[in-house]
Motif scaffolding. Structure first.
Motif, short mmCIF file in Angstrom:
data_model
loop_
_atom_site.label_atom_id
_atom_site.label_comp_id
_atom_site.label_asym_id
_atom_site.label_seq_id
_atom_site.Cartn_x
_atom_site.Cartn_y
_atom_site.Cartn_z
N PRO A 139 0.83 -1.21 0.00
CA PRO A 139 0.00 0.00 0.00
C PRO A 139 0.86 1.26 0.00
O PRO A 139 1.98 1.25 0.50
CB PRO A 139 -0.78 -0.10 1.31
CG PRO A 139 -0.70 -1.52 1.72
CD PRO A 139 0.61 -2.05 1.17
N VAL A 140 0.31 2.31 -0.56
CA VAL A 140 1.02 3.59 -0.67
C VAL A 140 1.26 4.21 0.71
O VAL A 140 0.45 4.06 1.60
CB VAL A 140 0.17 4.59 -1.47
CG1 VAL A 140 0.96 5.85 -1.78
CG2 VAL A 140 -0.37 3.97 -2.72
N GLY A 141 2.34 4.92 0.84
CA GLY A 141 2.51 5.73 2.05
C GLY A 141 3.18 5.02 3.21
O GLY A 141 3.05 5.42 4.36
N HIS A 142 3.89 3.91 2.93
CA HIS A 142 4.50 3.18 4.03
C HIS A 142 6.01 3.24 4.01
O HIS A 142 6.68 2.30 4.38
CB HIS A 142 4.03 1.72 4.00
CG HIS A 142 2.65 1.57 4.53
ND1 HIS A 142 2.30 1.99 5.78
CD2 HIS A 142 1.54 1.07 3.98
CE1 HIS A 142 1.03 1.74 5.98
NE2 HIS A 142 0.52 1.19 4.90
N ALA A 143 6.53 4.37 3.56
CA ALA A 143 7.98 4.49 3.46
C ALA A 143 8.63 4.58 4.84
O ALA A 143 9.74 4.11 5.04
CB ALA A 143 8.35 5.70 2.62
N VAL A 144 7.97 5.18 5.82
CA VAL A 144 8.57 5.34 7.14
C VAL A 144 7.88 4.46 8.17
O VAL A 144 6.68 4.24 8.10
CB VAL A 144 8.51 6.81 7.63
CG1 VAL A 144 9.54 7.66 6.95
CG2 VAL A 144 7.12 7.40 7.43
N PRO A 145 8.66 3.97 9.16
CA PRO A 145 8.05 3.16 10.22
C PRO A 145 7.02 3.97 11.00
O PRO A 145 7.17 5.17 11.19
CB PRO A 145 9.24 2.81 11.11
CG PRO A 145 10.44 2.99 10.26
CD PRO A 145 10.10 4.08 9.30
N VAL A 146 5.97 3.33 11.44
CA VAL A 146 4.92 4.00 12.20
C VAL A 146 4.97 3.51 13.64
O VAL A 146 5.04 2.30 13.90
CB VAL A 146 3.52 3.68 11.61
CG1 VAL A 146 2.43 4.33 12.45
CG2 VAL A 146 3.43 4.15 10.17
N VAL A 182 -2.93 1.83 9.98
CA VAL A 182 -1.96 2.89 10.31
C VAL A 182 -1.84 3.93 9.19
O VAL A 182 -1.43 5.05 9.44
CB VAL A 182 -0.56 2.35 10.68
CG1 VAL A 182 -0.63 1.38 11.82
CG2 VAL A 182 0.14 1.74 9.49
N LEU A 183 -2.23 3.54 7.99
CA LEU A 183 -2.21 4.50 6.89
C LEU A 183 -3.31 5.55 7.05
O LEU A 183 -3.26 6.61 6.46
CB LEU A 183 -2.39 3.76 5.56
CG LEU A 183 -2.09 4.52 4.28
CD1 LEU A 183 -0.68 5.07 4.31
CD2 LEU A 183 -2.28 3.62 3.08
N ASN A 184 -4.30 5.23 7.87
CA ASN A 184 -5.45 6.11 8.06
C ASN A 184 -5.67 6.41 9.54
O ASN A 184 -6.70 6.03 10.09
CB ASN A 184 -6.70 5.46 7.47
CG ASN A 184 -6.56 5.19 5.99
OD1 ASN A 184 -6.71 6.09 5.18
ND2 ASN A 184 -6.25 3.95 5.63
N PRO A 185 -4.71 7.05 10.18
CA PRO A 185 -4.84 7.27 11.62
C PRO A 185 -6.08 8.09 11.95
O PRO A 185 -6.39 9.06 11.26
CB PRO A 185 -3.56 8.03 11.99
CG PRO A 185 -3.06 8.59 10.72
CD PRO A 185 -3.50 7.65 9.63
N GLY A 186 -6.80 7.67 12.98
CA GLY A 186 -7.97 8.42 13.41
C GLY A 186 -9.19 8.24 12.53
O GLY A 186 -10.21 8.88 12.73
N GLY A 238 -16.20 -1.14 12.70
CA GLY A 238 -14.89 -1.75 12.42
C GLY A 238 -13.86 -1.35 13.44
O GLY A 238 -14.11 -1.42 14.64
N TYR A 239 -12.72 -0.87 12.93
CA TYR A 239 -11.60 -0.55 13.81
C TYR A 239 -10.94 0.76 13.41
O TYR A 239 -11.12 1.25 12.30
CB TYR A 239 -10.56 -1.68 13.75
CG TYR A 239 -11.11 -2.99 14.25
CD1 TYR A 239 -11.13 -3.29 15.61
CD2 TYR A 239 -11.66 -3.91 13.36
CE1 TYR A 239 -11.66 -4.47 16.08
CE2 TYR A 239 -12.19 -5.12 13.81
CZ TYR A 239 -12.19 -5.39 15.17
OH TYR A 239 -12.72 -6.55 15.63
N MET A 240 -10.15 1.29 14.36
CA MET A 240 -9.47 2.56 14.10
C MET A 240 -8.11 2.55 14.78
O MET A 240 -7.97 2.10 15.92
CB MET A 240 -10.32 3.72 14.65
CG MET A 240 -9.65 5.07 14.53
SD MET A 240 -10.82 6.43 14.77
CE MET A 240 -11.26 6.24 16.48
#
Ligand code: CA
Length: 249
Positions: A139-146, A182-186, A238-240
């Motif tokens: 998935p897009v946007g996972h270049a940095v650790p979260v 984690v790509l969509n926090p909150g 669902g989940y967040m």
């Protein structure tokens, strides 16, 4: 023959959707892109795109604006409204500035006016995929650790780390769910969407699978899995993911 270095680098090909109602153009693009070592799923309508994108995650969508019924712009807007960040390149017969601006405002990553050469499209595809930065299927946007509590989620290696240690390589469903969250926090994400995100190509799973995988993830990252702090339940939905917030002194 010169194969494109970047696109052919990985063992697994990048998977593109080509959404175009002009049959001749669609077939030509699909055949050309396949010759470049890409996997292509071709379709003729925005409705089909929206129906299939959750089951068969593409790495990029080439989307014609002028489609029957729902337009490519509307489809793009709808995907972004759902929080889907799949890279999108819009194609249009009209070259007015307004379309370009609209397209980018709707969240497209790039824009190509017809007529264009297949080579030109390939250059855009390469640039957008490079910018997205993921290996095929990532998935897009996972270049940095979260950061998740004491852990860091490293998408590139599909693993959870604590300090310098990799403590767990995630299963494919654990990885897919955590990546989507984690790509969509909150953002509250439905179990259906999480299920869709976790689909391998063609694999079928039950909604319950989402819940059990979330429980496994909570046992890994939550200080108290019974009172989740980071991976919260959104009742009836669902989940967040609720990210860690540093206390400011
Ligand atoms: Ca068209």
């Amino acid at each position: 023959m010169n194969r494109p270095d970047f696109l052919a680098m990985s063992d697994k090909p990048y998977h593109l959707f080509v959404v175009e109602d002009d049959t001749a153009l669609r077939d030509m693009l699909a055949a050309y892109l396949e010759r470049q070592g890409l996997a292509v799923t071709a379709m003729a309508s925005a409705e089909e795109l929206l129906r299939r994108i959750h089951r068969l995650r593409p790495d990029l969508v080439i989307l014609d604006v002028g489609l029957p019924k729902m337009s490519g712009l509307q489809a793009c807007q709808q995907l972004r409204a759902e929080g889907d960040r799949v890279p999108i390149i819009l194609l249009t017969a009209r070259t007015e500035e307004i379309d370009r601006v609209l397209g980018l405002e709707m969240g497209a990553d790039d824009y190509l006016g017809k007529p264009f050469s297949a080579r030109e499209l390939l250059a855009r595809v390469r640039a957008v995929l490079r910018r997205a930065g993921g290996a095929p299927g990532t998935p897009v946007g996972h270049a940095v650790p979260v950061r998740i509590g004491e852990f860091h989620f490293v998408a590139a290696s599909r693993s959870l780390h604590r300090g310098d240690d990799a403590v767990r390589v995630l299963s494919s469903i654990e990885y897919a769910l955590l990546a989507e969250l984690v790509l969509n926090p909150g953002v509250a994400i439905s179990r259906e969407r999480l299920l869709a995100a976790s689909h391998g190509r063609g694999e079928t799973l039950l909604l319950r699978t989402v819940d059990t995988a979330i429980m496994r993830l909570r046992r890994l990252v939550e200080p108290d899995p019974a009172e989740p702090r980071y991976l919260q339940t959104v009742r009836g939905h669902g989940y967040m993911f609720v990210p860690h917030v540093e206390a400011r002194g």
